[in-house]
Scaffold this motif. Structure first.
Motif, short mmCIF file in Angstrom:
data_model
loop_
_atom_site.label_atom_id
_atom_site.label_comp_id
_atom_site.label_asym_id
_atom_site.label_seq_id
_atom_site.Cartn_x
_atom_site.Cartn_y
_atom_site.Cartn_z
N SER A 48 1.00 -1.38 -0.29
CA SER A 48 0.16 -0.13 -0.23
C SER A 48 0.93 1.29 -0.09
CB SER A 48 -0.64 0.02 1.39
OG SER A 48 -1.64 -1.18 1.27
N ILE A 49 0.36 2.27 -0.58
CA ILE A 49 0.94 3.50 -0.51
C ILE A 49 1.00 4.21 1.00
CG2 ILE A 49 0.85 5.85 -1.34
CD1 ILE A 49 0.15 4.83 -3.95
N PHE A 50 -0.36 3.67 1.46
CA PHE A 50 -0.84 4.45 2.65
C PHE A 50 -1.76 3.48 3.45
CE2 PHE A 50 -4.07 6.52 5.23
CZ PHE A 50 -3.39 7.15 6.40
N LYS A 51 -1.54 3.26 4.75
CA LYS A 51 -2.57 2.56 5.51
C LYS A 51 -2.41 2.72 6.88
CE LYS A 51 -0.06 -1.78 5.97
NZ LYS A 51 -0.21 -3.24 5.66
N LYS A 52 -3.72 2.88 7.72
CA LYS A 52 -3.90 3.07 9.15
C LYS A 52 -4.77 2.29 9.65
CE LYS A 52 -3.66 6.72 12.60
NZ LYS A 52 -3.00 6.11 13.33
#
Length: 449
Positions: A48-52
């Protein structure tokens, strides 16, 4: 820079539509206490480019901009997580919920798409109103030089009255109505004539390419765009924006009339009467042996044509209350037009399948300069298109899940998980084939245009 502006608008519109579509699944799932494991913009194959993670849900942005998804526990979806389905069903899982709740969860995305498209159209009507050329204002008919219009059997001076019996109110709607239609009615020299639209009309339109311009245009006056340096009339005094309204004593209203009139003065010197802004002037000029002035013809904006008295534009402003039915009508017309186009695509004899485009085609419809009105108009159209496409009864799409859920509600029997797995796989193969066709067409056009 233009490509960057187009791509940026495309990604912004696509991201907005995906997030809101998936939110349409996410909200009812949460309301029915169904566990949502992931909420993703774009696909996150491998990374992923970003995950939270917030609560029980992982929110993220993938690196493959082909869509997005919400992963709902206990549901056979694009993740193909069959291991989870082998475990006993849990109360928080999708498969444990009543059929009516599952139906609402699956319909949530397309409902958001349709509502979003409708909302945008309502707001555009309220904020901008409408400005268009009424078909009734084109009193002297159309100008026909394009081979596509000629093949339809049209002639200069024809007035297109209706398509499939439906009266045309806005001149700008004629091309799309002809694309979707089967026959059209014209008025020619005071008589009404109905003509059939050739089955392969769309195929010829696609082959013509995007650089062909509109094939249906109103008649224009002879406006001068510029006088080339090698023209015999470089020193005549003609200027950009001049509208030629007479050659010697012969009046001219339209460019098509000018061509035949100039042919009478081959190789001669003439006196041109031109309209320059608010005054009329006489300009001496020379006509070539081919019957030409050797100037570049230029088109005028409709507002300029209105000022010159050629056409009368219609402008409508809407209160918020009036914008609601106007936006509703626009939404319905957009949806029905798109459905008609799909029918043509699935009819091989029309050749419409050649016009199917992928991401490059979609991105190309955005303008090279930012326009809020155009951006939101295209986004509204794409939202309605996305909503309808997702309703198609294809496994792997929302419509497939809805179909299976409705079958369960009607029969009272839940479909086997193994059957749903295989159906999902078949759906993916269908979607992959369509994706290859659409984007393959785009790549082919890039190398052949």
């Amino acid at each position: 820079m233009e490509i960057l502006i187009k791509a940026s608008q495309f990604l912004l519109s696509l991201s907005l539509l995906i997030v809101l579509h998936e939110l349409g699944h996410f909200i009812p799932a949460k309301l029915f206490k169904t566990k949502v494991e992931k909420f993703y913009l774009f696909f996150d194959y491998k990374f992923s480019i970003f995950k939270k993670k917030i609560g029980e849900t992982v929110y993220g942005i993938g690196w493959i901009p082909l869509g997005g998804y919400v992963k709902i526990a206990g549901m056979i979806d694009e993740s193909m997580d069959t291991e989870q389905m082998k475990q006993p069903a849990q109360p928080w899982e999708f498969r444990s919920k009543p059929a009516w709740q599952r139906l609402i969860i699956m319909l949530g995305g397309v409902i958001v798409n349709f509502v979003l498209g409708w909302f945008i159209y309502v707001m555009l009507m309220w904020s901008y109103g409408e400005s268009y050329l009424p078909n009734s204002s084109v009193k002297d008919g159309i100008w026909v030089e394009d081979s596509l219009a000629i093949n339809l059997g049209l002639q200069t001076g024809d007035k297109i009255l209706a398509v499939d019996g439906k009266e045309i109110q806005k001149f700008g709607e004629i091309p799309m109505e002809l694309i979707n239609g089967n026959n059209f009615t014209i008025e020619r020299k005071g008589e009404k004539v109905t003509k059939e639209i050739p089955v392969d009309f769309i195929s010829k339109l696609v082959d013509r390419g995007k650089d062909g311009g509109s094939f249906i245009v109103p008649r224009y006056p002879f406006a001068v765009n510029n006088v080339p340096n090698d023209s015999r009339n470089i020193n005549s005094g003609l200027q950009k924006g001049d509208v030629i309204i007479a050659v010697d004593s012969t009046p001219i209203k339209y460019y098509d009339e000018a061509k035949s009139t100039l042919a009478l003065f081959k190789g001669k010197n003439v006196q041109l009467t031109v309209q320059r802004k608010k005054e009329q002037l006489t300009v001496p000029a020379s006509v070539s042996n081919e019957g030409k002035l050797e100037v570049v013809f230029g088109t005028l904006r409709f507002s300029d044509l209105e000022a010159l008295g050629y056409y009368t534009l219609a402008t409508k402003e809407y209160s918020f209350g009036e914008a609601i039915p106007a936006g509703t009508s626009k939404t319905w017309n957009t949806l029905t037009s798109y459905v008609k186009q799909l029918k043509k695509i699935f009819n091989p004899s029309t050749g419409a399948y050649k016009g199917v485009g992928g991401f490059i085609s979609i991105a190309s419809i955005f303008p090279e300069q930012w326009s809020a009105y155009t951006f939101w108009s295209i986004t509204a159209f794409l939202s309605i298109m996305l909503g309808f496409m997702n309703l198609l009864p294809i496994p792997a799409l929302d419509g497939g899940h809805v179909l299976f859920t409705l079958a369960e509600m009607i029969t009272g029997r839940k479909l086997n998980d193994k059957f749903l797995e295989y159906a999902q796989l078949v759906g993916f193969l269908i979607l992959l084939t369509l994706l290859i066709l659409a984007n393959g067409n785009d790549i082919f056009k890039l190398f052949t245009s």
